[in-house]
Design an enzyme around this catalytic site. Structure first.
Site, PDB file in Angstrom:
ATOM      1  N   ARG A   1      11.599  -5.484   4.977  1.00 33.89           N
ATOM      2  CA  ARG A   1      11.289  -4.063   4.830  1.00 33.89           C
ATOM      3  C   ARG A   1      12.217  -3.197   5.696  1.00 33.89           C
ATOM      4  O   ARG A   1      12.526  -3.507   6.833  1.00 33.89           O
ATOM      5  CB  ARG A   1       9.848  -3.774   5.255  1.00 33.89           C
ATOM      6  CG  ARG A   1       9.609  -2.266   5.318  1.00 33.89           C
ATOM      7  CD  ARG A   1       8.178  -1.869   5.414  1.00 33.89           C
ATOM      8  NE  ARG A   1       7.469  -2.528   6.483  1.00 33.89           N
ATOM      9  CZ  ARG A   1       6.155  -2.521   6.582  1.00 33.89           C
ATOM     10  NH1 ARG A   1       5.428  -1.939   5.651  1.00 33.89           N
ATOM     11  NH2 ARG A   1       5.567  -3.126   7.577  1.00 33.89           N
TER      12      ARG A   1
ATOM     13  N   ARG B   1      10.399  -1.322  11.559  1.00 36.68           N
ATOM     14  CA  ARG B   1       9.271  -0.893  12.375  1.00 36.68           C
ATOM     15  C   ARG B   1       9.077  -1.794  13.590  1.00 36.68           C
ATOM     16  O   ARG B   1       9.336  -2.989  13.528  1.00 36.68           O
ATOM     17  CB  ARG B   1       7.997  -0.909  11.525  1.00 36.68           C
ATOM     18  CG  ARG B   1       7.633   0.457  11.015  1.00 36.68           C
ATOM     19  CD  ARG B   1       6.591   0.427   9.957  1.00 36.68           C
ATOM     20  NE  ARG B   1       5.387  -0.331  10.276  1.00 36.68           N
ATOM     21  CZ  ARG B   1       4.348  -0.410   9.458  1.00 36.68           C
ATOM     22  NH1 ARG B   1       4.361   0.211   8.300  1.00 36.68           N
ATOM     23  NH2 ARG B   1       3.295  -1.120   9.790  1.00 36.68           N
TER      24      ARG B   1
ATOM     25  N   LYS C   1       0.848  -1.208   0.000  1.00 40.39           N
ATOM     26  CA  LYS C   1       0.000   0.000   0.000  1.00 40.39           C
ATOM     27  C   LYS C   1       0.880   1.253   0.000  1.00 40.39           C
ATOM     28  O   LYS C   1       0.707   2.148  -0.822  1.00 40.39           O
ATOM     29  CB  LYS C   1      -0.936  -0.002   1.228  1.00 40.39           C
ATOM     30  CG  LYS C   1      -1.854  -1.223   1.295  1.00 40.39           C
ATOM     31  CD  LYS C   1      -2.812  -1.170   2.466  1.00 40.39           C
ATOM     32  CE  LYS C   1      -2.157  -1.254   3.850  1.00 40.39           C
ATOM     33  NZ  LYS C   1      -1.486  -2.547   4.121  1.00 40.39           N
TER      34      LYS C   1
ATOM     35  N   ARG D   1     -10.689  -0.573   7.760  1.00 41.58           N
ATOM     36  CA  ARG D   1     -10.032  -1.846   8.002  1.00 41.58           C
ATOM     37  C   ARG D   1     -10.936  -2.813   8.756  1.00 41.58           C
ATOM     38  O   ARG D   1     -10.547  -3.935   9.032  1.00 41.58           O
ATOM     39  CB  ARG D   1      -8.782  -1.593   8.836  1.00 41.58           C
ATOM     40  CG  ARG D   1      -7.615  -2.449   8.472  1.00 41.58           C
ATOM     41  CD  ARG D   1      -6.454  -2.064   9.331  1.00 41.58           C
ATOM     42  NE  ARG D   1      -5.706  -0.971   8.739  1.00 41.58           N
ATOM     43  CZ  ARG D   1      -4.398  -1.000   8.530  1.00 41.58           C
ATOM     44  NH1 ARG D   1      -3.704  -2.055   8.880  1.00 41.58           N
ATOM     45  NH2 ARG D   1      -3.774   0.030   8.006  1.00 41.58           N
TER      46      ARG D   1
ATOM     47  N   ARG E   1      -0.973  -9.461  13.182  1.00 39.92           N
ATOM     48  CA  ARG E   1      -1.468  -8.468  12.221  1.00 39.92           C
ATOM     49  C   ARG E   1      -2.252  -9.147  11.100  1.00 39.92           C
ATOM     50  O   ARG E   1      -3.287  -8.650  10.665  1.00 39.92           O
ATOM     51  CB  ARG E   1      -0.297  -7.665  11.634  1.00 39.92           C
ATOM     52  CG  ARG E   1       0.181  -6.566  12.560  1.00 39.92           C
ATOM     53  CD  ARG E   1       1.559  -6.085  12.191  1.00 39.92           C
ATOM     54  NE  ARG E   1       1.613  -5.337  10.953  1.00 39.92           N
ATOM     55  CZ  ARG E   1       2.740  -5.016  10.334  1.00 39.92           C
ATOM     56  NH1 ARG E   1       3.904  -5.377  10.860  1.00 39.92           N
ATOM     57  NH2 ARG E   1       2.710  -4.331   9.213  1.00 39.92           N
TER      58      ARG E   1
END
Ligand code: AP5
Ligand code: MG
Length: 219
Positions: free
Chosen positions: A132, A164, A16, A91, A175
């Site tokens: 990431r 993160r 995203k 969401r 998640r």
């Protein structure tokens, strides 16, 4: 150009942020990521930040009351005048109403709406998230799929890249679980709308970007 509202839905790590960044630049409209808004609150140490930090690091969704409060405030900003891109909202089921209120407002005033769902498998999510590397400026890289020019350094602002707090293996499991539970009614609601597009997210970043641009340019 007509006022444009876009929504990007998709699992953690589906891309995203990667896809919304160039679109925002091209269309000159802001990306509003509820996740990024929460991270800002955490960084500033605000009351909301204190309330959400632990939940985020555990991979849990934040309550809709808090999410809507923070989003509503952000949407009042004058930079949304030409439009905006929502990343990661709605969401869950009780967020559809507020999203729809905004969609209807745009359509009633002659604007255009696009809802994109970036579809990727859970195993792809794991691969993407472990590699990431993120920058405070909002830019994301991947050690294998999208490496920065200089290892560990942001191409744009030259700050050190970080991992993160919610990119741990345990948090990613949670998640994904939360995502699937919350997203089911959201997808059911949007999938037959004429402004809804399912995007195969298992392809190269560039290929996906081109498909999204073609859809936008066609309308
Ligand atoms: P949020 O920040 O939105 O996190 P997320 O949804 O888990 O999504 P990510 O940001 O992890 O992934 P992304 O899809 O942006 O992927 P990216 O482009 O970085 O939310 C964080 C938290 O905030 C939530 O868990 C929740 O607690 C809270 N929250 C937020 N919104 C909420 C809401 N509405 N309600 C309640 N709570 C909310 O890409 C990932 C990696 O893959 C990168 O390294 C990238 O380089 C790479 N990559 C991207 N595309 C490709 C590709 N096509 N091929 C190969 N690699 C790729
Ligand atoms: Mg993101």
């Amino acid at each position: 150009m007509k006022k444009t509202m876009m929504i990007f839905l998709g699992p953690p790590g589906s891309g995203k942020g990667t896809q919304t960044a160039p679109l925002s630049e091209k269309l000159d409209i802001p990306v509003i990521s509820t996740g990024a808004l929460f991270r800002e609150e955490v960084e500033k140490g605000t009351n909301i930040g204190k309330l959400v930090e632990e939940k985020m690091n555990n991979g849990e969704l934040i309550s809709t009351d808090i999410t809507n409060e923070i989003l509503e405030k952000r949407l009042e900003s004058p930079d949304t005048e030409k439009g905006f891109i929502l990343d990661g909202y709605p969401r869950k089921e009780d967020q559809i109403d507020y999203a729809l209120k905004n969609i209807n407002k745009i359509i009633d005033n002659g604007g255009q709406v696009f809802v994109f769902y970036i579809d990727v498998s859970d195993s792809t999510v794991n691969e993407r998230i472990t590699g990431r590397r993120s920058c405070d400026c909002g830019k994301n890289f991947h050690t294998k799929f999208n490496p920065p020019k200089e290892s560990g350094i942001c191409d744009d602002c030259h700050s050190p890249l970080i991992q993160r707090g919610d990119d741990s293996e345990e948090a990613v499991v949670k998640r994904l679980e939360e995502f699937h539970k919350g997203n089911k009614p959201v997808l059911e609601f949007f999938q037959d709308k004429k402004y809804f597009y399912r995007i195969d997210g298992e392809r190269d970043i560039e290929e996906i970007r081109e498909e999204i641009e073609a859809i936008i340019n066609k309308d």
